[in-house]
Scaffold this active site. Structure first.
Site, PDB file in Angstrom:
ATOM      1  N   LYS A  54       1.339  -1.132  -0.733  1.00  0.00           N
ATOM      2  CA  LYS A  54       0.307  -0.053   0.228  1.00  0.00           C
ATOM      3  C   LYS A  54       0.514   1.364  -0.342  1.00  0.00           C
ATOM      4  O   LYS A  54       0.444   1.944  -0.651  1.00  0.00           O
ATOM      5  CB  LYS A  54      -1.517   0.191   1.468  1.00  0.00           C
ATOM      6  N   ARG A  74      -9.382   0.957   9.766  1.00  0.00           N
ATOM      7  CA  ARG A  74      -9.063  -1.027   9.793  1.00  0.00           C
ATOM      8  C   ARG A  74      -9.549  -1.538  10.284  1.00  0.00           C
ATOM      9  O   ARG A  74      -9.454  -2.299  11.234  1.00  0.00           O
ATOM     10  CB  ARG A  74      -7.246   0.093  10.672  1.00  0.00           C
ATOM     11  N   ARG A 111      11.402  -6.233   4.204  1.00  0.00           N
ATOM     12  CA  ARG A 111      11.261  -4.619   4.804  1.00  0.00           C
ATOM     13  C   ARG A 111      11.840  -4.822   5.953  1.00  0.00           C
ATOM     14  O   ARG A 111      12.597  -3.590   6.461  1.00  0.00           O
ATOM     15  CB  ARG A 111      10.231  -4.222   5.225  1.00  0.00           C
ATOM     16  N   ARG A 128      12.142  -0.863  11.264  1.00  0.00           N
ATOM     17  CA  ARG A 128      10.923  -1.087  11.936  1.00  0.00           C
ATOM     18  C   ARG A 128      11.005  -2.665  12.558  1.00  0.00           C
ATOM     19  O   ARG A 128      10.622  -3.651  12.629  1.00  0.00           O
ATOM     20  CB  ARG A 128       9.875  -0.977  11.161  1.00  0.00           C
ATOM     21  N   ARG A 141       0.017  -9.146  13.555  1.00  0.00           N
ATOM     22  CA  ARG A 141      -0.017  -8.389  12.468  1.00  0.00           C
ATOM     23  C   ARG A 141      -1.672  -8.995  11.532  1.00  0.00           C
ATOM     24  O   ARG A 141      -2.431  -8.526  10.788  1.00  0.00           O
ATOM     25  CB  ARG A 141       0.920  -7.524  11.577  1.00  0.00           C
TER      26      ARG A 141
HETATM   27  P1  AMP Z   1       0.973   0.621   8.874  1.00  0.00           P
HETATM   28  O1  AMP Z   1       2.266   1.408   9.101  1.00  0.00           O
HETATM   29  O2  AMP Z   1      -0.134   1.055   8.138  1.00  0.00           O
HETATM   30  O3  AMP Z   1       1.166  -1.141   8.887  1.00  0.00           O
HETATM   31  O4  AMP Z   1       0.714   0.245  10.002  1.00  0.00           O
HETATM   32  C1  AMP Z   1       1.638  -0.109  11.286  1.00  0.00           C
HETATM   33  C2  AMP Z   1       0.756  -0.225  12.959  1.00  0.00           C
HETATM   34  O5  AMP Z   1      -0.015   1.226  13.158  1.00  0.00           O
HETATM   35  C3  AMP Z   1      -0.331  -0.823  12.906  1.00  0.00           C
HETATM   36  O6  AMP Z   1      -0.223  -2.515  12.879  1.00  0.00           O
HETATM   37  C4  AMP Z   1      -1.310  -0.195  13.617  1.00  0.00           C
HETATM   38  O7  AMP Z   1      -0.661  -0.513  15.248  1.00  0.00           O
HETATM   39  C5  AMP Z   1      -0.643   1.053  14.256  1.00  0.00           C
HETATM   40  N1  AMP Z   1      -1.302   1.799  13.408  1.00  0.00           N
HETATM   41  C6  AMP Z   1      -1.909   1.828  11.944  1.00  0.00           C
HETATM   42  N2  AMP Z   1      -3.050   2.301  11.502  1.00  0.00           N
HETATM   43  C7  AMP Z   1      -4.154   1.678  12.523  1.00  0.00           C
HETATM   44  C8  AMP Z   1      -5.428   2.363  12.369  1.00  0.00           C
HETATM   45  N3  AMP Z   1      -5.988   3.330  11.185  1.00  0.00           N
HETATM   46  N4  AMP Z   1      -5.961   2.028  13.106  1.00  0.00           N
HETATM   47  C9  AMP Z   1      -5.864   1.085  14.373  1.00  0.00           C
HETATM   48  N5  AMP Z   1      -4.169   0.743  14.343  1.00  0.00           N
HETATM   49  C10 AMP Z   1      -3.155   1.508  13.356  1.00  0.00           C
END
Ligand code: AMP
Length: 191
Positions: free
Chosen positions: A14, A89, A128, A134, A146
């Site tokens: 994404k 989400r 990654r 990360r 996740r």
């Molecule tokens: P991402 O970079 O989108 O993979 O997000 C990394 C982490 O941030 C996720 O595993 C969640 O812990 C948190 N996170 C990101 N976006 C959301 C969301 N819309 N709702 C809840 N937690 C989020």
């Protein structure tokens, strides 16, 4: 306005595709993951709370991420449109996004799902993790958590957009450019 929800499990690509799409369509990129990582880097109270949740692979509360999106929408009143990446989400976030956009006289144009199989996702995330540093990409049990959280809490968001006839699916496997072209093909139909 063109408002796209880029959807898919962690590792679907994404973020990579969002960067290319926002250039082509002149959109603002709103990634809740990036916004949370900014808070962590800045050492804010929200960042400190979010870090422990993110490192475990759980979701941050709806209230926090909806508040972040609300303030970014307020700060970009003249945008041509937005790419929502990693948001919504949960079904509650999807409902809140509809309401926030409706208040501004606009709506989600489409939710585009990037389809990628489980083993490919895990391999991409581990890779990654080596590059990005990360923590949530470096531990196989956090990655599996996740993916499970996605299946349980996030996958139902698809139904929200299916019921509005806004769900579009694109194969998320192939070269970055092949996937980008497939996405553009779908987005151009919306214009
Ligand atoms: P991402 O970079 O989108 O993979 O997000 C990394 C982490 O941030 C996720 O595993 C969640 O812990 C948190 N996170 C990101 N976006 C959301 C969301 N819309 N709702 C809840 N937690 C989020």
């Amino acid at each position: 306005m063109l408002n796209l929800v880029l959807f898919g499990p962690p590792g679907a690509g994404k973020g990579t595709q969002a960067v290319k799409l926002l250039e082509k369509y002149q959109l603002i990129h709103l990634s809740t993951g990036d916004l949370l990582r900014e808070q962590i880097a800045a050492g804010t109270e929200l960042g400190i709370q979010a870090k422990s949740i993110i490192d475990k692979g759980d979701l941050v509360s709806d209230q926090i991420v909806i508040g972040m999106i609300d303030s970014k929408l307020k700060a970009n009143q003249n945008a041509r449109g937005f790419i929502f990446d990693g948001f919504p989400r949960t079904p509650a976030q999807a409902k809140a996004l509809d309401e926030l956009l409706e208040l501004r006289g606009t709506a989600v144009s489409a939710m585009i799902f990037l389809e990628v199989g489980h083993d490919e996702l895990v391999a991409r995330l581990l890779n990654r993790g080596k590059i990005s540093g990360r923590i949530d990409d470096q531990n196989i049990s956090v990655i599996e958590k996740r993916v499970q959280v996605y299946a349980k809490e996030t996958a139902p968001v698809k139904d929200h957009y299916l019921s509005q006839s806004k769900f579009v699916s694109v194969k998320g496997v192939g070269s970055v450019d092949e996937i980008f072209n497939a996405l553009c093909h779908e987005i151009d139909k919306l214009l």
